[in-house]
Write an enzyme that holds these catalytic residues in place. Structure first.
Site, PDB file in Angstrom:
ATOM      1  N   ARG A  38      -8.566   3.363   0.116  1.00  0.00           N
ATOM      2  CA  ARG A  38      -8.215   4.633   0.754  1.00  0.00           C
ATOM      3  C   ARG A  38      -8.948   5.755   0.028  1.00  0.00           C
ATOM      4  O   ARG A  38      -8.570   6.137  -1.084  1.00  0.00           O
ATOM      5  CB  ARG A  38      -6.704   4.866   0.691  1.00  0.00           C
ATOM      6  N   SER A 107       1.329   3.250   9.483  1.00  0.00           N
ATOM      7  CA  SER A 107       2.261   4.095   8.739  1.00  0.00           C
ATOM      8  C   SER A 107       3.384   4.572   9.639  1.00  0.00           C
ATOM      9  O   SER A 107       3.143   5.036  10.760  1.00  0.00           O
ATOM     10  CB  SER A 107       1.528   5.317   8.159  1.00  0.00           C
ATOM     11  N   LYS A 136       0.707  12.540  -2.231  1.00  0.00           N
ATOM     12  CA  LYS A 136       0.943  12.884  -0.827  1.00  0.00           C
ATOM     13  C   LYS A 136       1.575  14.262  -0.797  1.00  0.00           C
ATOM     14  O   LYS A 136       2.705  14.449  -1.251  1.00  0.00           O
ATOM     15  CB  LYS A 136       1.863  11.846  -0.168  1.00  0.00           C
TER      16      LYS A 136
END
Length: 207
Positions: A38, A107, A136
């Protein structure tokens, strides 16, 4: 295969003095069998080169390499699958592009998104965000353990919980119903990614 899932972050790895391939190699050597590449800020060429390097590592250890969002990169490096978020390419289109033999993860951030995904051709769900986390930024709707339990009770798919999970709280996450835990800084940001991975696997197996 244990339920520890490494999600990469090269920035966190570099702050800890590591390259990303080193982190992934050490994690896989310790027993991690799920790795998600990612990287939001890399050029396509750099992303591809990193994907090729990680594919060699994960293949050597029998681990799954999942690419976040970038279907083109997943196809180019022959990754094991793709993980998409709610704002990424629709998972139905991803499936048509990568074929039936690859893994797709989606997700899920709330119950409405779970209901929309019922019956979809998916292999696992990433449930976010469980705890406050620096990786996040949008944590306006933290699920907590109760929210995680509620979602896990409504799906038969494997579930990986993510968001602020570490050696201190990983067992509580599994006890709440998650099939596995996905971590970023708990491995990428540690002095020894190998030792951190071993500790998390030991905790996971001890649940």
């Amino acid at each position: 295969m244990n339920g520890l899932y490494l999600v990469t972050d090269s920035g966190i790895a570099h702050q800890a003095g590591h390259t990303l391939p080193f982190v992934v190699e050490e994690a896989c050597r310790a027993g991690v069998r799920w790795v998600q590449l990612r990287e939001k800020d890399l050029t396509t060429r750099a992303f591809l080169e990193l994907g090729v390097a990680l594919k060699h590592i994960t293949q050597h250890y029998g681990a799954k390499l999942i690419i976040n969002d970038r279907v083109d990169i997943a196809l180019a490096v022959d990754a094991d699958g793709v993980h998409v978020g709610q704002d990424d390419m629709p998972h139905q289109l991803v499936r048509s592009l990568i074929g039936p033999g690859k893994i797709i993860g989606l997700s899920i951030n709330n119950m409405d998104e779970l209901k929309a995904a019922q019956g979809a051709d998916l292999d696992y769900l990433g449930i976010a965000t469980i705890f406050q986390t620096g990786t996040k930024q949008d944590t306006s709707s933290l699920l907590g353990l109760d929210g995680l339990t509620a979602i896990c009770q409504q799906t038969s798919l494997p579930t990986f919980a993510i968001g602020g999970i570490n050696a201190t709280n990983s067992q509580s996450v599994v006890k709440a119903g998650a099939s596995g835990v996905a971590v970023v800084s708990a491995i990428c940001g540690q002095t020894s990614p190998y030792a951190a991975s071993r500790e998390l696997i030991k905790l996971f197996n001890g649940v």
